[in-house]
Design a protein around this motif. Structure first.
Motif, mmCIF file in Angstrom:
data_model
loop_
_atom_site.group_PDB
_atom_site.id
_atom_site.type_symbol
_atom_site.label_atom_id
_atom_site.label_comp_id
_atom_site.label_asym_id
_atom_site.label_seq_id
_atom_site.Cartn_x
_atom_site.Cartn_y
_atom_site.Cartn_z
ATOM 1 N N ILE A 67 0.835 -1.203 0.000
ATOM 2 C CA ILE A 67 0.000 0.000 0.000
ATOM 3 C C ILE A 67 0.870 1.253 0.000
ATOM 4 N N LEU A 68 1.924 1.242 0.828
ATOM 5 C CA LEU A 68 2.830 2.384 0.884
ATOM 6 C C LEU A 68 3.576 2.554 -0.445
ATOM 7 N N ALA A 69 4.006 1.441 -1.030
ATOM 8 C CA ALA A 69 4.702 1.510 -2.318
ATOM 9 C C ALA A 69 3.782 2.076 -3.400
ATOM 10 N N ARG A 70 2.541 1.631 -3.395
ATOM 11 C CA ARG A 70 1.564 2.158 -4.367
ATOM 12 C C ARG A 70 1.341 3.646 -4.150
ATOM 13 N N GLY A 71 1.294 4.063 -2.889
ATOM 14 C CA GLY A 71 1.121 5.480 -2.591
ATOM 15 C C GLY A 71 2.296 6.317 -3.056
ATOM 16 N N LEU A 72 3.512 5.799 -2.883
ATOM 17 C CA LEU A 72 4.700 6.537 -3.308
ATOM 18 C C LEU A 72 4.810 6.629 -4.829
ATOM 19 N N ARG A 73 4.172 5.707 -5.541
ATOM 20 C CA ARG A 73 4.197 5.726 -7.011
ATOM 21 C C ARG A 73 3.037 6.534 -7.597
ATOM 22 N N ALA A 112 0.110 14.368 -5.615
ATOM 23 C CA ALA A 112 1.068 14.803 -4.601
ATOM 24 C C ALA A 112 0.582 14.474 -3.191
ATOM 25 N N LEU A 113 -0.726 14.611 -2.951
ATOM 26 C CA LEU A 113 -1.268 14.354 -1.618
ATOM 27 C C LEU A 113 -1.051 12.899 -1.212
ATOM 28 N N THR A 114 -1.284 11.986 -2.142
ATOM 29 C CA THR A 114 -1.103 10.559 -1.849
ATOM 30 C C THR A 114 0.356 10.244 -1.574
ATOM 31 N N LYS A 115 1.258 10.771 -2.405
ATOM 32 C CA LYS A 115 2.696 10.532 -2.199
ATOM 33 C C LYS A 115 3.171 11.117 -0.869
ATOM 34 N N ARG A 116 2.674 12.291 -0.513
ATOM 35 C CA ARG A 116 3.074 12.919 0.741
ATOM 36 C C ARG A 116 2.647 12.074 1.938
ATOM 37 N N ARG A 117 1.411 11.611 1.904
ATOM 38 C CA ARG A 117 0.916 10.795 3.026
ATOM 39 C C ARG A 117 1.681 9.479 3.122
ATOM 40 N N ALA A 118 1.980 8.865 1.987
ATOM 41 C CA ALA A 118 2.736 7.611 1.992
ATOM 42 C C ALA A 118 4.135 7.827 2.562
ATOM 43 N N ALA A 119 4.774 8.941 2.192
ATOM 44 C CA ALA A 119 6.112 9.236 2.707
ATOM 45 C C ALA A 119 6.087 9.468 4.213
ATOM 46 N N LEU A 120 5.054 10.149 4.707
ATOM 47 C CA LEU A 120 4.927 10.403 6.141
ATOM 48 C C LEU A 120 4.764 9.098 6.918
ATOM 49 N N VAL A 121 3.920 8.210 6.398
ATOM 50 C CA VAL A 121 3.700 6.925 7.081
ATOM 51 C C VAL A 121 4.982 6.098 7.072
ATOM 52 N N CYS A 122 5.706 6.098 5.939
ATOM 53 C CA CYS A 122 6.989 5.372 5.869
ATOM 54 C C CYS A 122 7.958 5.878 6.929
ATOM 55 N N GLY A 123 8.056 7.195 7.050
ATOM 56 C CA GLY A 123 8.952 7.776 8.048
ATOM 57 C C GLY A 123 8.545 7.420 9.459
ATOM 58 N N LEU A 159 11.991 4.543 -4.068
ATOM 59 C CA LEU A 159 10.795 5.367 -4.283
ATOM 60 C C LEU A 159 10.888 6.675 -3.512
ATOM 61 N N LEU A 160 11.373 6.595 -2.276
ATOM 62 C CA LEU A 160 11.532 7.803 -1.468
ATOM 63 C C LEU A 160 12.590 8.726 -2.082
ATOM 64 N N GLU A 161 13.691 8.151 -2.547
ATOM 65 C CA GLU A 161 14.746 8.962 -3.155
ATOM 66 C C GLU A 161 14.265 9.624 -4.442
ATOM 67 N N THR A 162 13.504 8.890 -5.234
ATOM 68 C CA THR A 162 12.969 9.450 -6.478
ATOM 69 C C THR A 162 12.049 10.626 -6.201
ATOM 70 N N ASN A 163 11.175 10.483 -5.211
ATOM 71 C CA ASN A 163 10.250 11.559 -4.874
ATOM 72 C C ASN A 163 10.973 12.744 -4.230
ATOM 73 N N ALA A 164 12.007 12.450 -3.451
ATOM 74 C CA ALA A 164 12.749 13.524 -2.789
ATOM 75 C C ALA A 164 13.477 14.401 -3.801
ATOM 76 N N VAL A 165 13.991 13.789 -4.850
ATOM 77 C CA VAL A 165 14.798 14.518 -5.836
ATOM 78 C C VAL A 165 13.951 15.003 -7.017
ATOM 79 N N GLY A 166 13.021 14.146 -7.456
ATOM 80 C CA GLY A 166 12.369 14.424 -8.728
ATOM 81 C C GLY A 166 10.971 15.016 -8.662
ATOM 82 N N ASP A 167 10.311 15.008 -7.477
ATOM 83 C CA ASP A 167 8.950 15.524 -7.431
ATOM 84 C C ASP A 167 8.941 17.048 -7.380
#
Length: 226
Positions: A167-173, A177-188, A213-221
């Protein structure tokens, strides 16, 4: 010897005789249940291939293999960390199958995994999490919101982490932006909960999935909140 016996037993799942299928199913469960953590790692690829339909066209054979994956929830704690990170994504994929019998077997198998998750916060979000596994395109955000709204008193165990990972991986992909942000917060939050506890080992198999996935979003989003 048990590892070598497992593949022929899995082939018998597609036999035309009910007697043979039931005998093979019972024998395979006994073989799988008696393996050590290392033995489970060796046996799992054959079961995963059967469940995915890579080595059979019989839906009955797939259902039997899926049921075996669900039965891994009753493995010893040391085995769970080795099995569930691969078993749960395979079960989630089977939920999208075209055959009703395969989908129902996958749903029941995931219910078995939920039944051994000891974390009360994950149990409380069971409905949302199962919906996200069944329909990731429409239910992932609701599952992440349900997790974010709960205060975790302790680190999730191996079954809970295995259920959360797809679920978290799907959210990060996700494209939103809202879905990716929430997934990153839960991962952390999960990483912080597991740090310095016995659950670090349960989290470790999922890190190769999360980190890129986290690195991609941190650099590329483009969205700063992400």
């Amino acid at each position: 010897y048990e590892i070598k016996l497992l593949a022929p037993l899995l082939n018998c799942f597609a036999d035309s005789s009910d007697v043979v299928r039931n005998a093979a199913k019972n024998a395979a469960r006994e073989v799988f249940g008696g393996l050590s953590a290392h033995g489970v790692k060796l046996a799992l690829p054959d079961v995963l291939k059967q469940a995915a339909g890579e080595e059979t066209t019989s839906w009955r054979a797939r259902v039997a293999a899926i049921e075996m994956l669900g039965a891994t929830a009753s493995c010893a704690p040391k085995q769970l960390g080795a099995v569930l990170p691969k078993a749960v994504p395979a079960l989630a994929d089977a939920l999208a199958d075209t055959h009703d019998g395969v989908r129902e077997a996958a749903r029941k198998a995931l219910e078995e995994v939920f039944s051994v998750a000891s974390n009360p916060e994950v149990r409380a979000a069971r409905k949302e999490l199962l919906a996200a596994l069944c329909d990731p395109a429409h239910c992932t955000l609701q599952a992440l919101e349900a997790l974010e709204q709960r205060e975790f008193a302790r680190a999730p165990d191996a079954p809970a982490l295995a259920l959360l990972a797809p679920i978290l991986a799907r959210g990060l992909r996700d494209r939103a932006a809202l879905t990716k942000r929430r997934a990153a917060l839960v991962c952390g939050n999960l990483a912080a909960l597991c740090a310095g506890t016995a659950q670090e080992q349960a989290l470790a198999p999922h890190l190769p999935l999360f980190q890129p996935l986290l690195e991609t979003n941190a650099v590329g989003d483009a969205h700063p909140d992400v």
